[in-house]
Design a protein around this motif. Structure first.
Motif, PDB file in Angstrom:
ATOM      1  N   ARG A   1       0.828  -1.213   0.000  1.00 33.59           N
ATOM      2  CA  ARG A   1       0.000   0.000   0.000  1.00 33.59           C
ATOM      3  C   ARG A   1       0.856   1.254   0.000  1.00 33.59           C
ATOM      4  O   ARG A   1       1.924   1.287   0.625  1.00 33.59           O
ATOM      5  N   LEU A   2       0.379   2.294  -0.693  1.00 35.81           N
ATOM      6  CA  LEU A   2       1.061   3.583  -0.633  1.00 35.81           C
ATOM      7  C   LEU A   2       0.488   4.403   0.520  1.00 35.81           C
ATOM      8  O   LEU A   2      -0.676   4.253   0.889  1.00 35.81           O
ATOM      9  N   LYS A   3       1.317   5.309   1.060  1.00 38.45           N
ATOM     10  CA  LYS A   3       0.851   6.165   2.162  1.00 38.45           C
ATOM     11  C   LYS A   3      -0.234   7.123   1.676  1.00 38.45           C
ATOM     12  O   LYS A   3      -1.163   7.467   2.400  1.00 38.45           O
ATOM     13  N   GLU A   4      -0.067   7.609   0.428  1.00 35.09           N
ATOM     14  CA  GLU A   4      -1.082   8.456  -0.196  1.00 35.09           C
ATOM     15  C   GLU A   4      -0.969   8.231  -1.697  1.00 35.09           C
ATOM     16  O   GLU A   4       0.077   7.792  -2.173  1.00 35.09           O
ATOM     17  N   PRO A   5      -2.024   8.497  -2.473  1.00 29.53           N
ATOM     18  CA  PRO A   5      -1.925   8.287  -3.917  1.00 29.53           C
ATOM     19  C   PRO A   5      -0.794   9.134  -4.495  1.00 29.53           C
ATOM     20  O   PRO A   5      -0.584  10.274  -4.061  1.00 29.53           O
ATOM     21  N   PHE A   6      -0.067   8.587  -5.448  1.00 34.12           N
ATOM     22  CA  PHE A   6       0.992   9.337  -6.129  1.00 34.12           C
ATOM     23  C   PHE A   6       0.474   9.662  -7.522  1.00 34.12           C
ATOM     24  O   PHE A   6       0.195   8.769  -8.322  1.00 34.12           O
ATOM     25  N   ILE A   7       0.311  10.979  -7.772  1.00 27.47           N
ATOM     26  CA  ILE A   7      -0.409  11.395  -8.981  1.00 27.47           C
ATOM     27  C   ILE A   7       0.564  11.915 -10.028  1.00 27.47           C
ATOM     28  O   ILE A   7       1.312  12.875  -9.789  1.00 27.47           O
ATOM     29  N   ILE A   8       0.559  11.255 -11.193  1.00 28.23           N
ATOM     30  CA  ILE A   8       1.354  11.757 -12.319  1.00 28.23           C
ATOM     31  C   ILE A   8       0.399  11.987 -13.485  1.00 28.23           C
ATOM     32  O   ILE A   8      -0.816  11.874 -13.327  1.00 28.23           O
ATOM     33  N   ALA A   9       0.949  12.335 -14.663  1.00 30.01           N
ATOM     34  CA  ALA A   9       0.095  12.782 -15.760  1.00 30.01           C
ATOM     35  C   ALA A   9      -0.990  11.773 -16.117  1.00 30.01           C
ATOM     36  O   ALA A   9      -2.146  12.142 -16.312  1.00 30.01           O
TER      37      ALA A   9
ATOM     38  N   VAL B   1      -1.772   8.644 -14.503  1.00 27.12           N
ATOM     39  CA  VAL B   1      -2.268   7.655 -13.551  1.00 27.12           C
ATOM     40  C   VAL B   1      -2.121   8.177 -12.114  1.00 27.12           C
ATOM     41  O   VAL B   1      -1.219   8.956 -11.816  1.00 27.12           O
ATOM     42  N   ALA B   2      -3.046   7.759 -11.257  1.00 22.47           N
ATOM     43  CA  ALA B   2      -2.895   8.021  -9.816  1.00 22.47           C
ATOM     44  C   ALA B   2      -2.674   6.666  -9.162  1.00 22.47           C
ATOM     45  O   ALA B   2      -3.563   5.821  -9.153  1.00 22.47           O
ATOM     46  N   MET B   3      -1.456   6.446  -8.657  1.00 22.89           N
ATOM     47  CA  MET B   3      -1.115   5.121  -8.142  1.00 22.89           C
ATOM     48  C   MET B   3      -1.512   4.988  -6.682  1.00 22.89           C
ATOM     49  O   MET B   3      -1.285   5.888  -5.892  1.00 22.89           O
ATOM     50  N   ARG B   4      -2.083   3.824  -6.351  1.00 24.85           N
ATOM     51  CA  ARG B   4      -2.505   3.569  -4.971  1.00 24.85           C
ATOM     52  C   ARG B   4      -1.800   2.316  -4.463  1.00 24.85           C
ATOM     53  O   ARG B   4      -0.690   2.390  -3.985  1.00 24.85           O
TER      54      ARG B   4
END
Ligand SMILES: [Mg+2]
Length: 385
Positions: free
Chosen positions: A14-22, A24-27
């Motif tokens: 799991r990620l601590k918070e979503p990581f948002i790039i152009a 995709v938002a990764m979870r």
């Protein structure tokens, strides 16, 4: 020492918070661990991160690809029984499964191949009783890394830039390329965060580099040129402005603007790097083991780029402590590497390994025999999919 068994273990982190790039938002990150057993009882581990938005791989494709290499009936080639007791022996296997320039048994699938390589190198270095970086001819040293900030609103982004400067980061890396982000039209948010971040760096006199990664988000050469003109002189380099398939875009952007350019998604393995280096227009390449098929080809690619006057960053997908350690080994092996982006494990809530840590704001790898990190198989309990 010969390989007797290869297993794949799908793991969710799991990620601590979503990581948002152009794009995709990764979870949750869907990893695959590769476990190799040998006839000497030594076990080697490798980590695959299938980045579907970059390499087209998925967790299922990683598992299937590893099986291809263990079933002689499908490829007329099997890793089972292969000698991996020395670095030379591992290189020989890699020449077969990830050739630098030659016919391939399997096209693509770089993260699956990188995990197989990592497991072989880990076992090989454990057998030698040495840290892998030393077997690669490198000395241990602290490694600088970039402070990454995903696509957030202007105010939040600049507050994270300010905290990065305060913590002493030498490279601030902004993610860009999502139109309408921050509630602003087009790429206005991206222009504002670059101008604001540069202002903060100048005011602080920290001398930090300011770089940005659009993850292909400007899509076209026209959009990229318009953005570059708006931030002229403010960025130390811009990464992946346009669609990866357009290898000619870098040359065209360079002809119209002065912003130095880095290729990431446009360069996967050695072959694609050769093509882009020949076309020209790039100043830097972001080399990732999950694109090159492992550390050995990553090092080859750094050398190839250097022969064209192009410098490299060793980057990563969102890899755990365990996978990031391999990137550090590659970076240690080539001190000319201009920067690293190997701290993505900080985004992961439940890392399962130890051995790579942050000391005084820099990455420090352990001197343990093997690839540098260790974990107990008990630590994986409840995480295997
Ligand atoms: Mg990138």
């Amino acid at each position: 020492m010969r390989i007797t068994k290869i297993e794949t273990l799908p793991v969710d982190l799991r990620l601590k918070e979503p990581f948002i790039i152009a794009n995709v938002a990764m979870r949750d990150m869907l990893f695959v661990l590769v476990r190799i057993e040998t006839d000497e009882g030594i076990v080697g581990w490798g980590e695959a991160i299938p980045a579907w938005e970059v390499t087209g791989e998925t967790r299922g494709s990683v598992v299937s690809c590893v099986r291809l290499f263990t079933d002689a009936g499908l490829l007329e080639y099997s890793l089972l029984g292969k000698e991996i007791g020395s670095l030379e022996a591992v290189r020989e296997v890699m020449d077969a499964i990830e050739p630098k320039a030659g016919l391939r048994l399997v096209y693509g699938n770089p993260s699956a191949i990188a995990a197989i390589e990592q497991a072989m190198l880990d076992a090989c270095a454990k057998r030698a009783g040495q840290p892998l970086f030393r077997m690669l001819g490198a000395e241990n040293r602290p490694v600088e890394y970039t402070r990454n900030i995903s696509i957030l609103g202007v105010e939040e982004t600049l507050s994270r830039v300010a905290s990065g400067i305060e913590k002493g980061f030498k490279i601030i890396r902004l993610k860009l390329g999502r139109p309408g982000a921050g509630g602003l039209p087009g790429y206005r948010r991206d222009v504002e965060v670059v101008l604001g971040a540069r202002r903060l760096i100048e005011e602080s006199r920290s001398g930090a580099l300011l770089i940005a990664d659009a993850n292909q988000g400007f899509v076209t050469v026209e959009n990229a040129v318009e953005f570059c003109k708006a931030v002229d002189g403010k960025l130390d380099w811009l990464e992946s402005p346009t669609l990866a398939g357009n290898l000619h875009a870098f040359r065209k952007i360079k002809a119209a603007t002065s912003v130095p350019l880095m290729a990431d998604e446009a360069v996967h393995g050695y072959e694609s790097a050769e093509a882009l280096l020949e076309i020209g227009g790039i100043d830097y390449i972001n080399v990732k083991l999950m694109k090159t098929g492992g550390a050995l080809r990553a090092i080859d690619l750094v050398d190839l780029a250097a022969s064209h006057g192009v410098k490299c960053q060793i980057g990563s997908m969102i890899e755990s402590v365990y996978g990031s350690a391999m990137g550090v080994c590659a970076a240690l092996a080539r001190p000319g590497v201009i920067s690293t982006d190997l701290n993505s494990f900080e985004l992961i809530a439940d890392n399962y390994a130890q051995g790579l840590s942050i000391v005084d704001g820099r990455l420090r790898l352990s001197e343990l025999p093997g690839c540098g990190c260790h974990f107990s198989e008990n630590d994986l309990e409840g995480r295997i999919h």
